[in-house]
Design an enzyme around this catalytic site. Structure first.
Site, PDB file in Angstrom:
ATOM      1  N   SER A  55     -37.279 -45.530  67.918  1.00 48.23           N
ATOM      2  CA  SER A  55     -37.177 -46.493  66.819  1.00 48.23           C
ATOM      3  C   SER A  55     -35.783 -47.096  66.833  1.00 48.23           C
ATOM      4  O   SER A  55     -34.820 -46.469  67.274  1.00 48.23           O
ATOM      5  CB  SER A  55     -37.412 -45.792  65.477  1.00 48.23           C
ATOM      6  OG  SER A  55     -37.027 -46.624  64.399  1.00 48.23           O
ATOM      7  N   TYR A  88     -35.682 -39.442  59.168  1.00 41.28           N
ATOM      8  CA  TYR A  88     -36.342 -40.244  60.209  1.00 41.28           C
ATOM      9  C   TYR A  88     -35.342 -40.714  61.265  1.00 41.28           C
ATOM     10  O   TYR A  88     -35.569 -40.558  62.471  1.00 41.28           O
ATOM     11  CB  TYR A  88     -37.042 -41.431  59.554  1.00 41.28           C
ATOM     12  CG  TYR A  88     -37.850 -42.281  60.504  1.00 41.28           C
ATOM     13  CD1 TYR A  88     -39.089 -41.854  60.972  1.00 41.28           C
ATOM     14  CD2 TYR A  88     -37.380 -43.532  60.923  1.00 41.28           C
ATOM     15  CE1 TYR A  88     -39.845 -42.640  61.844  1.00 41.28           C
ATOM     16  CE2 TYR A  88     -38.127 -44.317  61.791  1.00 41.28           C
ATOM     17  CZ  TYR A  88     -39.352 -43.865  62.249  1.00 41.28           C
ATOM     18  OH  TYR A  88     -40.091 -44.641  63.107  1.00 41.28           O
ATOM     19  N   ALA A  89     -34.230 -41.278  60.807  1.00 37.64           N
ATOM     20  CA  ALA A  89     -33.231 -41.796  61.743  1.00 37.64           C
ATOM     21  C   ALA A  89     -32.657 -40.677  62.613  1.00 37.64           C
ATOM     22  O   ALA A  89     -32.452 -40.861  63.819  1.00 37.64           O
ATOM     23  CB  ALA A  89     -32.109 -42.500  60.976  1.00 37.64           C
ATOM     24  N   SER A  95     -34.158 -37.841  63.429  1.00 39.34           N
ATOM     25  CA  SER A  95     -35.192 -37.377  64.372  1.00 39.34           C
ATOM     26  C   SER A  95     -35.342 -38.341  65.549  1.00 39.34           C
ATOM     27  O   SER A  95     -35.522 -37.913  66.694  1.00 39.34           O
ATOM     28  CB  SER A  95     -36.534 -37.200  63.659  1.00 39.34           C
ATOM     29  OG  SER A  95     -37.108 -38.449  63.317  1.00 39.34           O
ATOM     30  N   LYS A  96     -35.258 -39.638  65.284  1.00 36.85           N
ATOM     31  CA  LYS A  96     -35.406 -40.618  66.358  1.00 36.85           C
ATOM     32  C   LYS A  96     -34.170 -40.638  67.264  1.00 36.85           C
ATOM     33  O   LYS A  96     -34.288 -40.830  68.483  1.00 36.85           O
ATOM     34  CB  LYS A  96     -35.684 -42.014  65.787  1.00 36.85           C
ATOM     35  CG  LYS A  96     -37.058 -42.130  65.137  1.00 36.85           C
ATOM     36  CD  LYS A  96     -38.191 -41.882  66.139  1.00 36.85           C
ATOM     37  CE  LYS A  96     -39.559 -42.158  65.549  1.00 36.85           C
ATOM     38  NZ  LYS A  96     -40.651 -41.974  66.521  1.00 36.85           N
ATOM     39  N   ILE A 123     -41.954 -53.413  63.514  1.00 37.87           N
ATOM     40  CA  ILE A 123     -43.275 -53.686  64.073  1.00 37.87           C
ATOM     41  C   ILE A 123     -44.262 -53.720  62.910  1.00 37.87           C
ATOM     42  O   ILE A 123     -44.248 -52.851  62.040  1.00 37.87           O
ATOM     43  CB  ILE A 123     -43.702 -52.591  65.086  1.00 37.87           C
ATOM     44  CG1 ILE A 123     -42.681 -52.459  66.222  1.00 37.87           C
ATOM     45  CG2 ILE A 123     -45.102 -52.903  65.628  1.00 37.87           C
ATOM     46  CD1 ILE A 123     -42.581 -53.646  67.155  1.00 37.87           C
ATOM     47  N   THR A 160     -46.808 -52.758  61.021  1.00 38.08           N
ATOM     48  CA  THR A 160     -47.730 -51.632  60.878  1.00 38.08           C
ATOM     49  C   THR A 160     -47.756 -51.189  59.418  1.00 38.08           C
ATOM     50  O   THR A 160     -46.928 -51.611  58.605  1.00 38.08           O
ATOM     51  CB  THR A 160     -47.281 -50.429  61.736  1.00 38.08           C
ATOM     52  OG1 THR A 160     -46.005 -49.982  61.251  1.00 38.08           O
ATOM     53  CG2 THR A 160     -47.178 -50.800  63.213  1.00 38.08           C
TER      54      THR A 160
END
Length: 243
Positions: free
Chosen positions: A131, A144-145, A147-148, A176, A178
């Protein structure tokens, strides 16, 4: 011989596009997802809990046996499944942090470990879906950041560790279109329009943009790309936005 691909999170927007693109390219598509659905783009949908696979040894051993029976041959592993649990530092729950890490980071590691021999036998590859948050992030994206960012680190480390046995690369998309993106914006269409304008290409990415790049990485012609993180960002990481 028909090539086989395994895609995690196959029911999501990017997962569905990946499955459709690989099927159209002549692959047999195994899809893993925590949800079950009659509507999917995989040749075979397998309901599977990646978090439980990463945390429960009994479940993991059971699924290793299942995978050996269901997927005896594999050419491409695409680690696409992810959770995005948003919170600021003051309110971040340890369970949410751990859940994010097990799905977004430990799961790809363990699946790569399990399918290593199968992939090596056919000169296969692993593609991790990262990401833009591995490089550029926003408030409340701590888990999230992180983990990516770690997933990109894992991609490089595996490439070095595996040498020529199995190629490992990552794709890091920016925005994206989604359901996950819409959830991050709480469905705010005005904010989404602004996001489109910020991108130099004047649009948000489509799931098919990711799928086309994954197909390229899976192709034999890209055999010298190894340990790479390919940014797919419409130019946004080059933008310095004036206030």
């Amino acid at each position: 011989m028909m090539k086989k691909v395994l895609i995690t999170g196959v029911l999501g927007g990017i997962g569905s596009a990946l499955a459709l693109a690989f099927r159209e390219a002549g692959f047999y598509v195994y899809g893993l997802d925590i949800q079950n659905s009659e509507r999917h783009e995989a040749d075979r949908l397998i309901q599977f809990d990646l978090h439980k696979f990463s945390t429960d040894e009994e479940y993991r051993n059971e699924w290793k046996r299942n995978f050996n029976a269901l997927i005896p041959e594999l050419h491409v592993l695409i680690n696409n499944a992810a959770v995005q649990l948003l919170d600021s530092l003051a309110d971040l729950k340890l369970d949410d942090w751990n859940h994010t890490m097990t799905v977004n980071l430990t799961g790809p590691l363990l699946l790569g470990q399990h399918f290593l021999e199968s992939l090596e036998e056919v000169n296969g590859c692993i593609i991790n879906i990262g990401s833009i948050h591995q490089q550029l992030t926003k408030r409340r994206f701590i888990s999230y950041a992180t983990s990516k960012s770690a997933l990109i680190g894992l991609t490089r480390a595996l490439a070095v560790d595996l040498e020529g046995r199995v190629r490992v690369n990552a794709i890091s998309p920016a925005a994206i279109e989604t359901d996950m993106l819409l959830a991050g914006f709480d469905g705010n269409q005005g904010a989404l329009d602004e996001l489109r304008k910020i991108h130099p290409v004047q649009r948000i990415g489509s799931p098919n943009d990711v799928a086309k790049m994954a197909l390229f990485l899976a192709s034999e012609s890209s055999g010298f790309i190894h340990g790479a993180n390919l940014t797919l960002d419409g130019g946004i990481s080059s933008v310095l936005k004036d206030l």
